[in-house]
Scaffold this motif. Sequence first.
Motif, PDB file in Angstrom:
ATOM      1  N   PRO A  58     -77.636 -21.446   2.358  1.00  0.00           N
ATOM      2  CA  PRO A  58     -77.750 -22.484   1.330  1.00  0.00           C
ATOM      3  C   PRO A  58     -77.670 -21.947  -0.088  1.00  0.00           C
ATOM      4  O   PRO A  58     -77.530 -22.738  -1.035  1.00  0.00           O
ATOM      5  CB  PRO A  58     -79.138 -23.090   1.610  1.00  0.00           C
ATOM      6  CG  PRO A  58     -79.904 -22.001   2.279  1.00  0.00           C
ATOM      7  CD  PRO A  58     -78.895 -21.266   3.109  1.00  0.00           C
ATOM      8  N   ASP A  59     -77.757 -20.613  -0.256  1.00  0.00           N
ATOM      9  CA  ASP A  59     -77.674 -20.024  -1.593  1.00  0.00           C
ATOM     10  C   ASP A  59     -76.327 -19.362  -1.852  1.00  0.00           C
ATOM     11  O   ASP A  59     -76.209 -18.473  -2.702  1.00  0.00           O
ATOM     12  CB  ASP A  59     -78.811 -19.025  -1.816  1.00  0.00           C
ATOM     13  CG  ASP A  59     -78.910 -17.972  -0.724  1.00  0.00           C
ATOM     14  OD1 ASP A  59     -78.144 -18.043   0.262  1.00  0.00           O
ATOM     15  OD2 ASP A  59     -79.764 -17.068  -0.847  1.00  0.00           O
ATOM     16  N   VAL A  60     -75.291 -19.802  -1.125  1.00  0.00           N
ATOM     17  CA  VAL A  60     -73.922 -19.328  -1.334  1.00  0.00           C
ATOM     18  C   VAL A  60     -73.010 -20.548  -1.431  1.00  0.00           C
ATOM     19  O   VAL A  60     -72.985 -21.387  -0.524  1.00  0.00           O
ATOM     20  CB  VAL A  60     -73.449 -18.412  -0.190  1.00  0.00           C
ATOM     21  CG1 VAL A  60     -71.990 -17.998  -0.404  1.00  0.00           C
ATOM     22  CG2 VAL A  60     -74.339 -17.174  -0.083  1.00  0.00           C
ATOM     23  N   LEU A  61     -72.272 -20.668  -2.532  1.00  0.00           N
ATOM     24  CA  LEU A  61     -71.293 -21.748  -2.674  1.00  0.00           C
ATOM     25  C   LEU A  61     -69.952 -21.286  -2.126  1.00  0.00           C
ATOM     26  O   LEU A  61     -69.521 -20.161  -2.394  1.00  0.00           O
ATOM     27  CB  LEU A  61     -71.137 -22.145  -4.142  1.00  0.00           C
ATOM     28  CG  LEU A  61     -72.340 -22.817  -4.810  1.00  0.00           C
ATOM     29  CD1 LEU A  61     -72.011 -23.136  -6.265  1.00  0.00           C
ATOM     30  CD2 LEU A  61     -72.743 -24.087  -4.063  1.00  0.00           C
ATOM     31  N   THR A  62     -69.308 -22.158  -1.370  1.00  0.00           N
ATOM     32  CA  THR A  62     -68.034 -21.821  -0.742  1.00  0.00           C
ATOM     33  C   THR A  62     -67.038 -22.939  -0.983  1.00  0.00           C
ATOM     34  O   THR A  62     -67.333 -24.111  -0.721  1.00  0.00           O
ATOM     35  CB  THR A  62     -68.209 -21.612   0.775  1.00  0.00           C
ATOM     36  OG1 THR A  62     -69.092 -20.516   1.008  1.00  0.00           O
ATOM     37  CG2 THR A  62     -66.859 -21.294   1.428  1.00  0.00           C
ATOM     38  N   TRP A  63     -65.880 -22.579  -1.509  1.00  0.00           N
ATOM     39  CA  TRP A  63     -64.770 -23.521  -1.658  1.00  0.00           C
ATOM     40  C   TRP A  63     -63.543 -22.902  -1.001  1.00  0.00           C
ATOM     41  O   TRP A  63     -63.337 -21.686  -1.063  1.00  0.00           O
ATOM     42  CB  TRP A  63     -64.443 -23.784  -3.130  1.00  0.00           C
ATOM     43  CG  TRP A  63     -65.574 -24.264  -3.975  1.00  0.00           C
ATOM     44  CD1 TRP A  63     -65.984 -25.556  -4.188  1.00  0.00           C
ATOM     45  CD2 TRP A  63     -66.441 -23.447  -4.777  1.00  0.00           C
ATOM     46  NE1 TRP A  63     -67.041 -25.585  -5.063  1.00  0.00           N
ATOM     47  CE2 TRP A  63     -67.348 -24.317  -5.441  1.00  0.00           C
ATOM     48  CE3 TRP A  63     -66.545 -22.072  -4.992  1.00  0.00           C
ATOM     49  CZ2 TRP A  63     -68.334 -23.852  -6.297  1.00  0.00           C
ATOM     50  CZ3 TRP A  63     -67.537 -21.602  -5.844  1.00  0.00           C
ATOM     51  CH2 TRP A  63     -68.419 -22.493  -6.486  1.00  0.00           C
ATOM     52  N   LYS A  64     -62.694 -23.730  -0.389  1.00  0.00           N
ATOM     53  CA  LYS A  64     -61.456 -23.202   0.183  1.00  0.00           C
ATOM     54  C   LYS A  64     -60.361 -24.262   0.123  1.00  0.00           C
ATOM     55  O   LYS A  64     -60.632 -25.467   0.095  1.00  0.00           O
ATOM     56  CB  LYS A  64     -61.664 -22.710   1.611  1.00  0.00           C
ATOM     57  CG  LYS A  64     -62.218 -23.724   2.586  1.00  0.00           C
ATOM     58  CD  LYS A  64     -62.509 -23.054   3.929  1.00  0.00           C
ATOM     59  CE  LYS A  64     -63.234 -24.005   4.877  1.00  0.00           C
ATOM     60  NZ  LYS A  64     -63.540 -23.336   6.166  1.00  0.00           N
ATOM     61  N   THR A  65     -59.133 -23.795   0.117  1.00  0.00           N
ATOM     62  CA  THR A  65     -57.982 -24.682   0.086  1.00  0.00           C
ATOM     63  C   THR A  65     -57.731 -25.267   1.468  1.00  0.00           C
ATOM     64  O   THR A  65     -58.327 -24.846   2.468  1.00  0.00           O
ATOM     65  CB  THR A  65     -56.717 -23.919  -0.348  1.00  0.00           C
ATOM     66  OG1 THR A  65     -56.407 -22.921   0.647  1.00  0.00           O
ATOM     67  CG2 THR A  65     -56.909 -23.240  -1.701  1.00  0.00           C
ATOM     68  N   ASP A  66     -56.819 -26.237   1.522  1.00  0.00           N
ATOM     69  CA  ASP A  66     -56.258 -26.641   2.807  1.00  0.00           C
ATOM     70  C   ASP A  66     -55.416 -25.487   3.340  1.00  0.00           C
ATOM     71  O   ASP A  66     -55.169 -24.492   2.643  1.00  0.00           O
ATOM     72  CB  ASP A  66     -55.392 -27.888   2.630  1.00  0.00           C
ATOM     73  CG  ASP A  66     -56.204 -29.114   2.214  1.00  0.00           C
ATOM     74  OD1 ASP A  66     -57.398 -29.188   2.578  1.00  0.00           O
ATOM     75  OD2 ASP A  66     -55.638 -29.984   1.515  1.00  0.00           O
ATOM     76  N   GLU A  67     -54.955 -25.613   4.575  1.00  0.00           N
ATOM     77  CA  GLU A  67     -54.062 -24.591   5.117  1.00  0.00           C
ATOM     78  C   GLU A  67     -52.820 -24.483   4.235  1.00  0.00           C
ATOM     79  O   GLU A  67     -52.221 -25.499   3.855  1.00  0.00           O
ATOM     80  CB  GLU A  67     -53.664 -24.928   6.549  1.00  0.00           C
ATOM     81  CG  GLU A  67     -54.804 -24.786   7.550  1.00  0.00           C
ATOM     82  CD  GLU A  67     -54.332 -24.973   8.978  1.00  0.00           C
ATOM     83  OE1 GLU A  67     -53.097 -25.144   9.185  1.00  0.00           O
ATOM     84  OE2 GLU A  67     -55.181 -24.964   9.886  1.00  0.00           O
ATOM     85  N   LEU A  68     -52.457 -23.279   3.902  1.00  0.00           N
ATOM     86  CA  LEU A  68     -51.295 -23.062   3.033  1.00  0.00           C
ATOM     87  C   LEU A  68     -50.011 -23.434   3.765  1.00  0.00           C
ATOM     88  O   LEU A  68     -49.820 -23.088   4.933  1.00  0.00           O
ATOM     89  CB  LEU A  68     -51.242 -21.610   2.585  1.00  0.00           C
ATOM     90  CG  LEU A  68     -52.453 -21.108   1.769  1.00  0.00           C
ATOM     91  CD1 LEU A  68     -52.327 -19.609   1.501  1.00  0.00           C
ATOM     92  CD2 LEU A  68     -52.574 -21.874   0.457  1.00  0.00           C
ATOM     93  N   THR A  69     -49.117 -24.124   3.074  1.00  0.00           N
ATOM     94  CA  THR A  69     -47.846 -24.527   3.674  1.00  0.00           C
ATOM     95  C   THR A  69     -46.752 -23.495   3.433  1.00  0.00           C
ATOM     96  O   THR A  69     -45.645 -23.622   3.950  1.00  0.00           O
ATOM     97  CB  THR A  69     -47.396 -25.882   3.101  1.00  0.00           C
ATOM     98  OG1 THR A  69     -47.300 -25.789   1.667  1.00  0.00           O
ATOM     99  CG2 THR A  69     -48.413 -26.966   3.458  1.00  0.00           C
TER     100      THR A  69
END
Length: 222
Positions: A58-69
């Motif tokens: 809970p003390d780590v923010l994570t963002w990621k893209t959709d699968e790359l095309t």
Amino acid sequence: MSFDAPKTDGEDFDSYVSDPANPVPYRARPVDETYPTDHPGRWYTWLVQDQHFVEKRPDVLTWKTDELTEDVTVTGQVTAKLFTSTTGSDADWVVKLIDVYPDKAGAEWNLGGFELMIADEIFRGRYRNSYEKPEALVPGEITPFSIGLHTANHVFKKGHRIMVQVQSTWFPLYDRNPQKFVPNIFEAKAGDYQKATEKVYRSGKYASHLEIDAPATGASAN
């Protein structure tokens, strides 16, 4: 996470509570002996260890893209441009750029969903204006940071995802920040260590993002 800039004008953010008494480890537990004499130690390969072990904290923010095309090549200086605030008067910011493998990796089944760290760095908030004259952060004030993650030369393959993680502890690779400004952290007392709510902003006005400065062109991901 997107290649398009956010369009909102407010103060949208993601947040977490950072607790120096429960810091984010830099290696998955159990932590092996640093220099074992009877087998190759994992210290030598920790930079390429799967980062899954912290993604759900809970003390780590994570963002990621959709699968790359299509393939995305990153070559050059990687810089994190963050807009942040804290309820404390000092804070550390750890930023990691990660290549997320597809859940199924064919013959390389052991790499399914693997999270490979490509670039990383930590910055201590008190040094945002000067390393010679550290200054306290103003609690609740939105503060910009430019954090160099060094250079990278990497291809994010089609079907992979690009991920960014942000956290405020990386123990024991880096000492714990009390999150309360003290003149000398090495002389901090037990009572100086406190929990703090950390916010990373992601609006059009305060667009935290990564910049990739290639020799001839540049790109950014928000």
